[in-house]
Design an enzyme around this catalytic site. Sequence first.
Site, PDB file in Angstrom:
ATOM      1  N   CYS A   1      28.895 -32.541   9.954  1.00  0.00           N
ATOM      2  CA  CYS A   1      29.418 -31.262   9.431  1.00  0.00           C
ATOM      3  C   CYS A   1      30.389 -31.506   8.278  1.00  0.00           C
ATOM      4  O   CYS A   1      31.463 -30.871   8.213  1.00  0.00           O
ATOM      5  CB  CYS A   1      30.125 -30.455  10.521  1.00  0.00           C
ATOM      6  SG  CYS A   1      29.007 -29.829  11.747  1.00  0.00           S
TER       7      CYS A   1
ATOM      8  N   GLN B   1      40.948 -33.357  15.360  1.00  0.00           N
ATOM      9  CA  GLN B   1      40.592 -34.699  15.837  1.00  0.00           C
ATOM     10  C   GLN B   1      41.802 -35.502  16.299  1.00  0.00           C
ATOM     11  O   GLN B   1      41.642 -36.639  16.740  1.00  0.00           O
ATOM     12  CB  GLN B   1      39.847 -35.479  14.739  1.00  0.00           C
ATOM     13  CG  GLN B   1      38.426 -35.005  14.503  1.00  0.00           C
ATOM     14  CD  GLN B   1      37.524 -35.191  15.717  1.00  0.00           C
ATOM     15  OE1 GLN B   1      37.763 -36.049  16.577  1.00  0.00           O
ATOM     16  NE2 GLN B   1      36.483 -34.395  15.812  1.00  0.00           N
TER      17      GLN B   1
ATOM     18  N   HIS C   1      35.914 -31.579   7.416  1.00  0.00           N
ATOM     19  CA  HIS C   1      34.856 -30.914   8.173  1.00  0.00           C
ATOM     20  C   HIS C   1      34.576 -29.589   7.454  1.00  0.00           C
ATOM     21  O   HIS C   1      35.483 -29.006   6.834  1.00  0.00           O
ATOM     22  CB  HIS C   1      35.394 -30.648   9.583  1.00  0.00           C
ATOM     23  CG  HIS C   1      34.399 -30.130  10.572  1.00  0.00           C
ATOM     24  ND1 HIS C   1      33.981 -28.818  10.570  1.00  0.00           N
ATOM     25  CD2 HIS C   1      33.762 -30.727  11.603  1.00  0.00           C
ATOM     26  CE1 HIS C   1      33.123 -28.638  11.561  1.00  0.00           C
ATOM     27  NE2 HIS C   1      32.962 -29.779  12.208  1.00  0.00           N
TER      28      HIS C   1
ATOM     29  N   LYS D   1      38.204 -30.295  22.474  1.00  0.00           N
ATOM     30  CA  LYS D   1      38.325 -31.682  22.028  1.00  0.00           C
ATOM     31  C   LYS D   1      39.483 -32.397  22.726  1.00  0.00           C
ATOM     32  O   LYS D   1      39.841 -33.509  22.388  1.00  0.00           O
ATOM     33  CB  LYS D   1      38.502 -31.733  20.510  1.00  0.00           C
ATOM     34  CG  LYS D   1      37.227 -31.298  19.764  1.00  0.00           C
ATOM     35  CD  LYS D   1      37.368 -31.484  18.282  1.00  0.00           C
ATOM     36  CE  LYS D   1      36.304 -30.758  17.487  1.00  0.00           C
ATOM     37  NZ  LYS D   1      34.993 -31.373  17.539  1.00  0.00           N
TER      38      LYS D   1
ATOM     39  N   ASP E   1      44.451 -29.445   9.580  1.00  0.00           N
ATOM     40  CA  ASP E   1      43.431 -29.424  10.630  1.00  0.00           C
ATOM     41  C   ASP E   1      43.701 -30.608  11.549  1.00  0.00           C
ATOM     42  O   ASP E   1      43.524 -31.762  11.158  1.00  0.00           O
ATOM     43  CB  ASP E   1      42.051 -29.532   9.962  1.00  0.00           C
ATOM     44  CG  ASP E   1      40.918 -29.662  10.962  1.00  0.00           C
ATOM     45  OD1 ASP E   1      41.192 -29.817  12.165  1.00  0.00           O
ATOM     46  OD2 ASP E   1      39.754 -29.636  10.527  1.00  0.00           O
TER      47      ASP E   1
HETATM   48  C1  PLP Z   1      38.142 -32.290  11.963  1.00  0.00           C
HETATM   49  C2  PLP Z   1      37.450 -31.096  12.529  1.00  0.00           C
HETATM   50  N1  PLP Z   1      37.767 -29.877  12.095  1.00  0.00           N
HETATM   51  C3  PLP Z   1      37.176 -28.769  12.577  1.00  0.00           C
HETATM   52  C4  PLP Z   1      36.209 -28.837  13.538  1.00  0.00           C
HETATM   53  C5  PLP Z   1      35.582 -27.580  14.054  1.00  0.00           C
HETATM   54  O1  PLP Z   1      35.935 -27.386  15.378  1.00  0.00           O
HETATM   55  P1  PLP Z   1      35.277 -26.192  16.235  1.00  0.00           P
HETATM   56  O2  PLP Z   1      33.799 -26.338  16.061  1.00  0.00           O
HETATM   57  O3  PLP Z   1      35.744 -26.454  17.623  1.00  0.00           O
HETATM   58  O4  PLP Z   1      35.781 -24.921  15.664  1.00  0.00           O
HETATM   59  C6  PLP Z   1      35.821 -30.091  14.019  1.00  0.00           C
HETATM   60  C7  PLP Z   1      34.734 -30.222  15.017  1.00  0.00           C
HETATM   61  O5  PLP Z   1      34.097 -31.235  15.143  1.00  0.00           O
HETATM   62  C8  PLP Z   1      36.456 -31.245  13.505  1.00  0.00           C
HETATM   63  O6  PLP Z   1      36.121 -32.464  13.941  1.00  0.00           O
END
Ligand code: PLP
Length: 402
Positions: free
Chosen positions: A359, A199, A118, A222, A196
């Site tokens: 994204c 998910q 992401h 999430k 990260d």
């Molecule tokens: C794998 C992953 N990392 C980071 C993010 C970013 O999360 P946030 O927008 O809640 O900061 C997302 C959001 O969809 C994501 O799916």
Amino acid sequence: MINSTLNQQFRQQFPFFSNEQSWTYLDSAATTLKPEILLKATDEFYRSAGSVHRSQYDLAQTEAYEQARDLVKQRFNIEDRKAVIWTSGTTHSINIVAHGIENQIQADDEIVVSIAEHHANFIPWQQLAERTGAKLIVLPVNCKFLLESDRLQQALSPRTKLVAFNLVSNVTGVHQNAQQLISTIRQHSSAKIMLDVAQAVCCEKVDIQALDADFYAFSAHKMYGPTGIGVLTGKLTSLEQLSPLFFGGKMLQNVTESQLTLAELPYRLEAGTPNIAGIIGFSKVLEWLNQWDFVELNKHLYQLAECVKTRLRTYPEIELISNDEISPTISFLFKNQHHADIAAILAEKNIALRVGEHCAKPYLRHLEKTGTLRISLAHYNNQQDIEQFFEGLNFALEILAD
Ligand SMILES: Cc1ncc(COP(=O)(O)O)c(C=O)c1O
């Protein structure tokens, strides 16, 4: 046999299903729906008054606020409550790390990041490399969307200062073999590791200590919690080395005109008035989550996901962007139709799913796709949601075929 009674009871906790009866929600990887308990806790907080940790009086539920840290610590097996740092979300958490380690990075050092990220776990490292003159090494995935230990090992050198990747991809739903990858990094370098887990947290109790990365980031929204709240966690020793991204109230032990002494963790990385309503709300959600049988709820969820995948495979023009793994997140394309056209027709039918680049522009480019359709399920989805989706999909494909 799917435990539909439990699923039904769980579903009843979400006001969305009575408020928006005409909608089918299949976009939980973007953000999950919110349970009644969260609305109630937030409402109660805003009907009261005050801040936390600031006054002699306490109307603002400092206890519930602090309990949230313990609940996060327990849920994710974190070594110490001091290692639970509140942020506004995964993006904020990762940026704290990328800024916090800047003074440990020199020109010609190396930062390794997976291509399957992401933007939140890609751009901060790209920008850190740009600011410091370090080299950014981007690790590809194989045809099964997996990072390979051999490739990772080749990318590591004595100059590698940080390796970043996700546990579960928001594009493909694919789960990386993090344990193996982390052990490769530990054997061949002294790099810090950023995982990260945004998910992963909805469907698994990620074991922070067992995984052995230095830093982890996730967002409450999430996993049935509020927006605007996230967690940065990991090893206390690694977190202690981060210099703060923000300066201000509550992050200091002492300050004079010329000198600052930082407070202990977690406060030194939490400058300013926190999102109290969000943290109290999350605290109540975490307590509530502990009351449910997630082994059973996950059985239901993964059976639904398998059902969706099996049915999608029967469409002749389909391309599934996944491997053999069953995941609640399923990305796909139709070779003869544009994904945005299908999504537009589904939206008209009140079916909420995600379409586009998720994204993750560098990853989509690597996969040679301009976008995909993505269904993402959570524990409240049921067979009827799936039937509605396939009805909508068949309708869209019929219209587009004309
Ligand atoms: C794998 C992953 N990392 C980071 C993010 C970013 O999360 P946030 O927008 O809640 O900061 C997302 C959001 O969809 C994501 O799916």
